[in-house]
Design an enzyme around this catalytic site. Structure first.
Site, PDB file in Angstrom:
ATOM      1  N   ASN A   9       0.858  -1.190   0.000  1.00  0.00           N
ATOM      2  CA  ASN A   9       0.000   0.000   0.000  1.00  0.00           C
ATOM      3  C   ASN A   9       0.896   1.243   0.000  1.00  0.00           C
ATOM      4  OD1 ASN A   9      -1.475   2.286   0.949  1.00  0.00           O
ATOM      5  ND2 ASN A   9      -3.092   0.924   1.666  1.00  0.00           N
ATOM      6  N   ARG A  52      -9.390   8.047  -1.059  1.00  0.00           N
ATOM      7  CA  ARG A  52     -10.376   8.520  -0.081  1.00  0.00           C
ATOM      8  C   ARG A  52     -11.205   9.664  -0.656  1.00  0.00           C
ATOM      9  NH1 ARG A  52     -10.467   7.582   5.392  1.00  0.00           N
ATOM     10  NH2 ARG A  52      -9.000   5.994   6.109  1.00  0.00           N
ATOM     11  N   HIS A  79      -4.068  -4.421   7.467  1.00  0.00           N
ATOM     12  CA  HIS A  79      -4.230  -3.201   8.271  1.00  0.00           C
ATOM     13  C   HIS A  79      -3.410  -3.298   9.556  1.00  0.00           C
ATOM     14  CE1 HIS A  79      -6.010   0.752   8.769  1.00  0.00           C
ATOM     15  NE2 HIS A  79      -5.748   0.542  10.039  1.00  0.00           N
ATOM     16  N   GLY A  80      -2.497  -2.353   9.688  1.00  0.00           N
ATOM     17  CA  GLY A  80      -1.694  -2.253  10.907  1.00  0.00           C
ATOM     18  C   GLY A  80      -0.617  -3.318  11.041  1.00  0.00           C
ATOM     19  N   HIS A 107      -5.638   3.590  -1.707  1.00  0.00           N
ATOM     20  CA  HIS A 107      -6.956   3.913  -1.152  1.00  0.00           C
ATOM     21  C   HIS A 107      -7.308   5.326  -1.601  1.00  0.00           C
ATOM     22  CE1 HIS A 107      -9.589   4.108   2.765  1.00  0.00           C
ATOM     23  NE2 HIS A 107     -10.249   4.479   1.697  1.00  0.00           N
ATOM     24  N   GLU A 161     -11.034  -9.247   2.454  1.00  0.00           N
ATOM     25  CA  GLU A 161      -9.793  -8.907   3.154  1.00  0.00           C
ATOM     26  C   GLU A 161     -10.159  -8.759   4.621  1.00  0.00           C
ATOM     27  OE1 GLU A 161      -7.116  -5.955   1.496  1.00  0.00           O
ATOM     28  OE2 GLU A 161      -6.573  -5.275   3.510  1.00  0.00           O
ATOM     29  N   GLY A 170       1.076  -1.314   4.286  1.00  0.00           N
ATOM     30  CA  GLY A 170       1.494  -0.008   3.792  1.00  0.00           C
ATOM     31  C   GLY A 170       2.318   0.788   4.775  1.00  0.00           C
ATOM     32  N   HIS A 171       1.669   1.277   5.819  1.00  0.00           N
ATOM     33  CA  HIS A 171       2.303   2.247   6.713  1.00  0.00           C
ATOM     34  C   HIS A 171       3.665   1.777   7.220  1.00  0.00           C
ATOM     35  CE1 HIS A 171       2.741   4.277  10.706  1.00  0.00           C
ATOM     36  NE2 HIS A 171       2.621   5.311   9.900  1.00  0.00           N
ATOM     37  N   THR A 192      -7.484   6.661  10.364  1.00  0.00           N
ATOM     38  CA  THR A 192      -7.306   5.542   9.435  1.00  0.00           C
ATOM     39  C   THR A 192      -8.552   4.670   9.512  1.00  0.00           C
ATOM     40  OG1 THR A 192      -5.847   3.731   8.765  1.00  0.00           O
ATOM     41  CG2 THR A 192      -6.093   4.086  11.134  1.00  0.00           C
ATOM     42  N   THR A 193      -8.642   3.688   8.644  1.00  0.00           N
ATOM     43  CA  THR A 193      -9.818   2.814   8.636  1.00  0.00           C
ATOM     44  C   THR A 193      -9.959   2.127   9.990  1.00  0.00           C
ATOM     45  OG1 THR A 193      -9.349   2.446   6.314  1.00  0.00           O
ATOM     46  CG2 THR A 193     -10.945   0.979   7.330  1.00  0.00           C
ATOM     47  N   ARG A 243      -6.973  12.765   0.853  1.00  0.00           N
ATOM     48  CA  ARG A 243      -5.904  13.195   1.776  1.00  0.00           C
ATOM     49  C   ARG A 243      -4.541  12.624   1.385  1.00  0.00           C
ATOM     50  NH1 ARG A 243      -7.541   9.914   7.225  1.00  0.00           N
ATOM     51  NH2 ARG A 243      -9.536  10.925   6.855  1.00  0.00           N
ATOM     52  N   HIS A 244      -4.539  11.518   0.659  1.00  0.00           N
ATOM     53  CA  HIS A 244      -3.245  11.003   0.174  1.00  0.00           C
ATOM     54  C   HIS A 244      -3.331  10.718  -1.338  1.00  0.00           C
ATOM     55  CE1 HIS A 244      -5.236   7.309   1.423  1.00  0.00           C
ATOM     56  NE2 HIS A 244      -4.930   7.449   2.693  1.00  0.00           N
ATOM     57  N   HIS A 304       0.944   6.289   1.806  1.00  0.00           N
ATOM     58  CA  HIS A 304       1.658   7.275   2.624  1.00  0.00           C
ATOM     59  C   HIS A 304       2.882   7.882   1.931  1.00  0.00           C
ATOM     60  CE1 HIS A 304      -1.430   6.861   5.392  1.00  0.00           C
ATOM     61  NE2 HIS A 304      -1.204   5.586   5.590  1.00  0.00           N
ATOM     62  N   GLU A 329      -8.704   0.533  -3.254  1.00  0.00           N
ATOM     63  CA  GLU A 329      -9.583   0.567  -2.082  1.00  0.00           C
ATOM     64  C   GLU A 329     -10.449   1.816  -2.171  1.00  0.00           C
ATOM     65  OE1 GLU A 329      -6.951  -1.628   1.342  1.00  0.00           O
ATOM     66  OE2 GLU A 329      -6.873   0.551   1.230  1.00  0.00           O
ATOM     67  N   ARG A 335       3.676  18.847   1.560  1.00  0.00           N
ATOM     68  CA  ARG A 335       4.350  20.061   1.107  1.00  0.00           C
ATOM     69  C   ARG A 335       3.834  20.574  -0.239  1.00  0.00           C
ATOM     70  NH1 ARG A 335       9.392  21.240   3.708  1.00  0.00           N
ATOM     71  NH2 ARG A 335       9.671  22.791   2.086  1.00  0.00           N
TER      72      ARG A 335
HETATM   73  C1  LIG Z   1      -8.500  -0.115   4.144  1.00  0.00           C
HETATM   74  C2  LIG Z   1      -7.235  -0.121   4.882  1.00  0.00           C
HETATM   75  O1  LIG Z   1      -7.103  -0.789   5.831  1.00  0.00           O
HETATM   76  C3  LIG Z   1      -6.063   0.691   4.479  1.00  0.00           C
HETATM   77  O2  LIG Z   1      -5.838   0.735   3.141  1.00  0.00           O
HETATM   78  C4  LIG Z   1      -6.102   2.045   4.982  1.00  0.00           C
HETATM   79  O3  LIG Z   1      -7.393   2.527   4.905  1.00  0.00           O
HETATM   80  C5  LIG Z   1      -5.118   2.947   4.245  1.00  0.00           C
HETATM   81  O4  LIG Z   1      -5.574   4.221   4.173  1.00  0.00           O
HETATM   82  P1  LIG Z   1      -5.528   5.172   5.475  1.00  0.00           P
HETATM   83  O5  LIG Z   1      -4.157   5.101   6.031  1.00  0.00           O
HETATM   84  O6  LIG Z   1      -5.937   6.509   4.953  1.00  0.00           O
HETATM   85  O7  LIG Z   1      -6.551   4.651   6.434  1.00  0.00           O
HETATM   86  N1  LIG Z   2      -5.931  -2.843   3.464  1.00  0.00           N
HETATM   87  C1  LIG Z   2      -4.831  -2.633   4.336  1.00  0.00           C
HETATM   88  C2  LIG Z   2      -3.767  -1.879   3.657  1.00  0.00           C
HETATM   89  O1  LIG Z   2      -3.811  -1.672   2.470  1.00  0.00           O
HETATM   90  C3  LIG Z   2      -2.583  -1.418   4.399  1.00  0.00           C
HETATM   91  O2  LIG Z   2      -2.884  -0.917   5.657  1.00  0.00           O
HETATM   92  P1  LIG Z   2      -1.670  -0.340   6.551  1.00  0.00           P
HETATM   93  O3  LIG Z   2      -0.552  -1.329   6.504  1.00  0.00           O
HETATM   94  O4  LIG Z   2      -1.254   0.982   5.933  1.00  0.00           O
HETATM   95  O5  LIG Z   2      -2.273  -0.205   7.923  1.00  0.00           O
END
Ligand SMILES: CC(=O)[C@@H](O)[C@H](O)COP(=O)(O)O
Ligand SMILES: NCC(=O)COP(=O)(O)O
Length: 245
Positions: free
Chosen positions: A9, A47, A193-194, A45, A153, A215-216, A102-103, A51-52, A12, A72, A20
């Protein structure tokens, strides 16, 4: 045991760009790097508040990705129209609240069967494989089957946010049992997620899981791991400039 795939993902990367108002770092560039490093898919995603990820990103990614896009999005007319225009191979329908950081949880498919059936049908007719982002909950899995989604998912956020080992183990057991249940119903089962470097292994060990979307944690690791080179490259340019090179 079968292999497990990684969907990266890149939201970010766009968060950083947008902070910026520059045109870098570019998620399109990041996607190519992630693919070359072994990502089997790229998740973005879009949104409602942009926002991103922005519309420009997904239109360009649709042209440049070498793997596959997993788009997403919330179940809104605006997003369904964009998806049907771009026709990504995969769409993951997620719940969305404008004020959330976040979601926060899974989609309530069981509580809106007609709306979800119509959305799944419309995306399927556009040739898009639909996934539903849901909690590890039997009622929601049965609803996903009922509305005709081939993929789910499982939301791993509660597992990731667990404050104690007992809580994390309970969440892990729930995810594992529900992954097996969903798989027995014929669904392809992804999760995400997470997830991060310290909590991913027990999730990856669940045999019914096909793909993890992360992702994050990956983007955060990239920033730290890339920092030494980024500083050295800047220093080098400054020294060259001072020497008139
Ligand atoms: C659906 C999900 O779990 C993630 O893709 C998450 O929503 C990423 O986008 P955000 O970080 O904006 O929540
Ligand atoms: N659907 C979850 C995703 O795409 C990644 O989520 P995260 O690792 O950024 O929390």
């Amino acid at each position: 045991m079968g292999r497990i795939l990684l969907g990266v993902n890149i939201d970010h990367i766009a968060t950083l760009r947008n902070a910026r108002g520059t045109d870098f770092p570019d998620p399109v560039h990041a996607a190519a790097v992630a693919e070359l490093a072994g990502a089997e898919g790229i998740t973005v995603h879009l949104r409602e508040d942009r926002r991103h990820i922005k519309d420009r990103d997904i239109y360009l990614l649709a042209k440049t990705l070498q793997t596959r896009m997993n788009l997403e999005m919330a179940v809104t007319e605006e997003m369904l129209a964009i998806a049907c225009d771009i026709k990504p191979p995969h769409c993951c329908l997620v719940p969305e609240k404008r004020e959330e950081l976040t979601t926060e949880g899974g989609l309530d498919v069981a509580g809106q069967l007609d709306k979800m059936s119509a959305a799944v049908r419309r995306l399927n007719e556009a040739g898009i494989c639909v996934s539903l982002f849901i909690d590890a909950d039997k009622r929601q899995i049965d609803a996903a089957v009922a509305v005709g989604a081939p993929v789910i998912e499982i939301h791993t956020g509660h597992y990731a946010d667990a404050k104690t080992a007992t809580e994390a183990n309970n969440e892990l057991r729930r995810i594992s049992e529900m992954a097996a249940y969903a798989h027995s119903k014929g669904l392809v089962v992804n999760a995400g997620h997470g997830l991060h470097y310290h909590n991913v292994k027990p999730i990856a060990a669940i045999p019914e899981l096909y793909e993890l979307n992360i992702g994050h944690a990956i983007i955060a690791r990239a920033v730290i791991d890339g920092l030494a080179k980024a500083v050295a490259d800047m220093k080098q340019l400054m020294l060259e400039g001072r020497r008139g090179e």
